[in-house]
Design a protein around this motif. Structure first.
Motif, PDB file in Angstrom:
ATOM      1  N   LYS A  61       8.229 -19.953  10.610  1.00 39.36           N
ATOM      2  CA  LYS A  61       8.908 -20.232  11.870  1.00 39.36           C
ATOM      3  C   LYS A  61       7.944 -20.969  12.777  1.00 39.36           C
ATOM      4  O   LYS A  61       6.731 -20.856  12.633  1.00 39.36           O
ATOM      5  CB  LYS A  61       9.381 -18.953  12.547  1.00 39.36           C
ATOM      6  CG  LYS A  61       8.257 -17.978  12.855  1.00 39.36           C
ATOM      7  CD  LYS A  61       8.802 -16.675  13.417  1.00 39.36           C
ATOM      8  CE  LYS A  61       7.686 -15.689  13.675  1.00 39.36           C
ATOM      9  NZ  LYS A  61       8.169 -14.414  14.196  1.00 39.36           N
ATOM     10  N   LYS A  75      24.407 -13.038  16.110  1.00 41.50           N
ATOM     11  CA  LYS A  75      24.933 -11.790  15.557  1.00 41.50           C
ATOM     12  C   LYS A  75      25.824 -12.070  14.355  1.00 41.50           C
ATOM     13  O   LYS A  75      25.790 -11.351  13.351  1.00 41.50           O
ATOM     14  CB  LYS A  75      25.717 -11.022  16.627  1.00 41.50           C
ATOM     15  CG  LYS A  75      26.178  -9.643  16.190  1.00 41.50           C
ATOM     16  CD  LYS A  75      26.870  -8.915  17.333  1.00 41.50           C
ATOM     17  CE  LYS A  75      27.327  -7.528  16.880  1.00 41.50           C
ATOM     18  NZ  LYS A  75      28.013  -6.802  17.991  1.00 41.50           N
ATOM     19  N   GLY A  78      23.511 -13.124  11.454  1.00 42.53           N
ATOM     20  CA  GLY A  78      22.749 -11.984  10.954  1.00 42.53           C
ATOM     21  C   GLY A  78      21.321 -12.358  10.592  1.00 42.53           C
ATOM     22  O   GLY A  78      20.810 -13.411  10.988  1.00 42.53           O
ATOM     23  N   GLN A  79      20.677 -11.501   9.821  1.00 45.33           N
ATOM     24  CA  GLN A  79      19.295 -11.700   9.410  1.00 45.33           C
ATOM     25  C   GLN A  79      19.232 -12.228   7.969  1.00 45.33           C
ATOM     26  O   GLN A  79      20.182 -12.066   7.212  1.00 45.33           O
ATOM     27  CB  GLN A  79      18.523 -10.380   9.512  1.00 45.33           C
ATOM     28  CG  GLN A  79      18.390  -9.859  10.929  1.00 45.33           C
ATOM     29  CD  GLN A  79      17.614 -10.823  11.813  1.00 45.33           C
ATOM     30  OE1 GLN A  79      16.541 -11.297  11.446  1.00 45.33           O
ATOM     31  NE2 GLN A  79      18.159 -11.120  12.993  1.00 45.33           N
ATOM     32  N   PRO A  80      18.114 -12.825   7.580  1.00 42.04           N
ATOM     33  CA  PRO A  80      17.976 -13.300   6.187  1.00 42.04           C
ATOM     34  C   PRO A  80      18.029 -12.136   5.201  1.00 42.04           C
ATOM     35  O   PRO A  80      17.676 -10.998   5.548  1.00 42.04           O
ATOM     36  CB  PRO A  80      16.582 -13.951   6.177  1.00 42.04           C
ATOM     37  CG  PRO A  80      16.252 -14.220   7.596  1.00 42.04           C
ATOM     38  CD  PRO A  80      16.908 -13.145   8.385  1.00 42.04           C
ATOM     39  N   ASN A  81      18.468 -12.431   4.002  1.00 43.24           N
ATOM     40  CA  ASN A  81      18.428 -11.450   2.914  1.00 43.24           C
ATOM     41  C   ASN A  81      17.039 -11.554   2.286  1.00 43.24           C
ATOM     42  O   ASN A  81      16.708 -12.550   1.656  1.00 43.24           O
ATOM     43  CB  ASN A  81      19.512 -11.778   1.887  1.00 43.24           C
ATOM     44  CG  ASN A  81      19.504 -10.845   0.691  1.00 43.24           C
ATOM     45  OD1 ASN A  81      18.586 -10.045   0.517  1.00 43.24           O
ATOM     46  ND2 ASN A  81      20.519 -10.949  -0.141  1.00 43.24           N
ATOM     47  N   TYR A  82      16.235 -10.507   2.457  1.00 38.78           N
ATOM     48  CA  TYR A  82      14.860 -10.580   1.978  1.00 38.78           C
ATOM     49  C   TYR A  82      14.725 -10.308   0.486  1.00 38.78           C
ATOM     50  O   TYR A  82      13.615 -10.398  -0.058  1.00 38.78           O
ATOM     51  CB  TYR A  82      13.968  -9.646   2.793  1.00 38.78           C
ATOM     52  CG  TYR A  82      13.719 -10.177   4.191  1.00 38.78           C
ATOM     53  CD1 TYR A  82      12.942 -11.318   4.380  1.00 38.78           C
ATOM     54  CD2 TYR A  82      14.300  -9.565   5.306  1.00 38.78           C
ATOM     55  CE1 TYR A  82      12.725 -11.831   5.646  1.00 38.78           C
ATOM     56  CE2 TYR A  82      14.085 -10.078   6.581  1.00 38.78           C
ATOM     57  CZ  TYR A  82      13.300 -11.215   6.746  1.00 38.78           C
ATOM     58  OH  TYR A  82      13.096 -11.734   7.999  1.00 38.78           O
ATOM     59  N   LYS A 106      10.171 -12.579   2.007  1.00 31.39           N
ATOM     60  CA  LYS A 106       9.649 -11.519   2.883  1.00 31.39           C
ATOM     61  C   LYS A 106       8.136 -11.563   3.021  1.00 31.39           C
ATOM     62  O   LYS A 106       7.599 -11.550   4.128  1.00 31.39           O
ATOM     63  CB  LYS A 106      10.071 -10.145   2.362  1.00 31.39           C
ATOM     64  CG  LYS A 106       9.674  -9.008   3.292  1.00 31.39           C
ATOM     65  CD  LYS A 106      10.237  -7.682   2.795  1.00 31.39           C
ATOM     66  CE  LYS A 106       9.886  -6.552   3.775  1.00 31.39           C
ATOM     67  NZ  LYS A 106      10.450  -5.244   3.331  1.00 31.39           N
ATOM     68  N   TRP A 203      16.875 -18.818  12.455  1.00 28.73           N
ATOM     69  CA  TRP A 203      15.703 -18.105  11.935  1.00 28.73           C
ATOM     70  C   TRP A 203      14.398 -18.887  12.027  1.00 28.73           C
ATOM     71  O   TRP A 203      13.341 -18.345  11.727  1.00 28.73           O
ATOM     72  CB  TRP A 203      15.934 -17.719  10.468  1.00 28.73           C
ATOM     73  CG  TRP A 203      17.179 -16.923  10.226  1.00 28.73           C
ATOM     74  CD1 TRP A 203      17.780 -16.043  11.094  1.00 28.73           C
ATOM     75  CD2 TRP A 203      17.998 -16.929   9.047  1.00 28.73           C
ATOM     76  NE1 TRP A 203      18.900 -15.501  10.516  1.00 28.73           N
ATOM     77  CE2 TRP A 203      19.068 -16.016   9.261  1.00 28.73           C
ATOM     78  CE3 TRP A 203      17.930 -17.604   7.817  1.00 28.73           C
ATOM     79  CZ2 TRP A 203      20.053 -15.782   8.306  1.00 28.73           C
ATOM     80  CZ3 TRP A 203      18.912 -17.368   6.864  1.00 28.73           C
ATOM     81  CH2 TRP A 203      19.960 -16.462   7.108  1.00 28.73           C
TER      82      TRP A 203
END
Length: 213
Positions: A61, A75, A78-82, A106, A203
């Motif tokens: 980032k 929202k 969402g967040q990244p799939n680690y 990750k 992200w």
């Protein structure tokens, strides 16, 4: 022609650590150094501050990254799939010297890197990075997904073709040989791996980013 903006490169782990004023100087510290950690910054103060901090707080980032998306949009995304790997390519000029790599999303651990190739394009690099990732995950019987920030490369992989406009010549023959191998792999192998577009606006830069921006 506008003057190229000065960048500064922080090396947390390498042959020598510190802040370097050119990509060539930075590259000398990370070449053939397993687990090298580095990133570019817009000014010296930011690079110096980063050196005192933790690599993982900066890579993947921009250190100045702030999403322009609304809280509602963030929202929804969402967040990244680690449980994934991330791939990216870098090119100096387009066409120009190109390389690509894949990392664990990750931990940012580098899983593979190829190049630099004498004459390539960013799209070719992104395409090869995805196929390399697919082959690696299939070999390891992994259920991880692949993140890429290239819609073009995703399209090429789905079509099992590299639709580049770059012409074959002596400089890039080895690269085109690799492209042909990648296309043949796609045509002769099945895979269950899901390829997902990395949400840069939400992200920041993809974790596999080479840190030269």
């Amino acid at each position: 022609m506008s003057k190229k903006k000065q960048k500064y490169y922080t090396v947390w782990k390498g042959h020598h650590t510190g802040v370097f004023e050119s990509w060539d100087d930075c590259k000398a510290q990370i070449t053939n150094f397993e687990g090298a950690q580095y990133k570019s910054f817009e000014n010296f103060d930011a690079a110096k501050k980063a050196l005192k901090g933790n690599y993982k707080d900066y890579i993947g980032k921009s250190n100045l990254f702030k999403s322009e998306l609304s809280s509602e949009q963030l929202k929804k995304i969402g967040q990244p799939n680690y449980n994934s790997i991330s791939v990216d390519a870098a090119v100096s000029g387009n066409p120009g010297k190109m390389e690509y790599r894949g990392v664990d999303t990750k931990t940012k651990k580098q899983l593979f890197i190829q190049g630099p190739f004498e004459e390539g394009t960013n799209n070719i690099g992104e395409f090869l990075a995805i196929v390399h990732g697919l082959a690696l995950l299939k070999k390891n019987n992994s259920d991880k997904i692949i993140y890429t920030d290239s819609k073009t490369a995703i399209s090429w992989v789905k079509k099992k073709t590299c639709n580049t406009k770059l012409e074959l010549n002596e400089k890039n023959k080895s690269l085109f040989d690799l492209v042909e191998r990648a296309v043949q792999w796609l045509k002769t192998n099945s895979y269950k791996t899901v390829i997902v577009k990395w949400e840069t606006k939400a992200w920041g830069e993809i974790p596999a980013d080479f840190g030269r921006k």
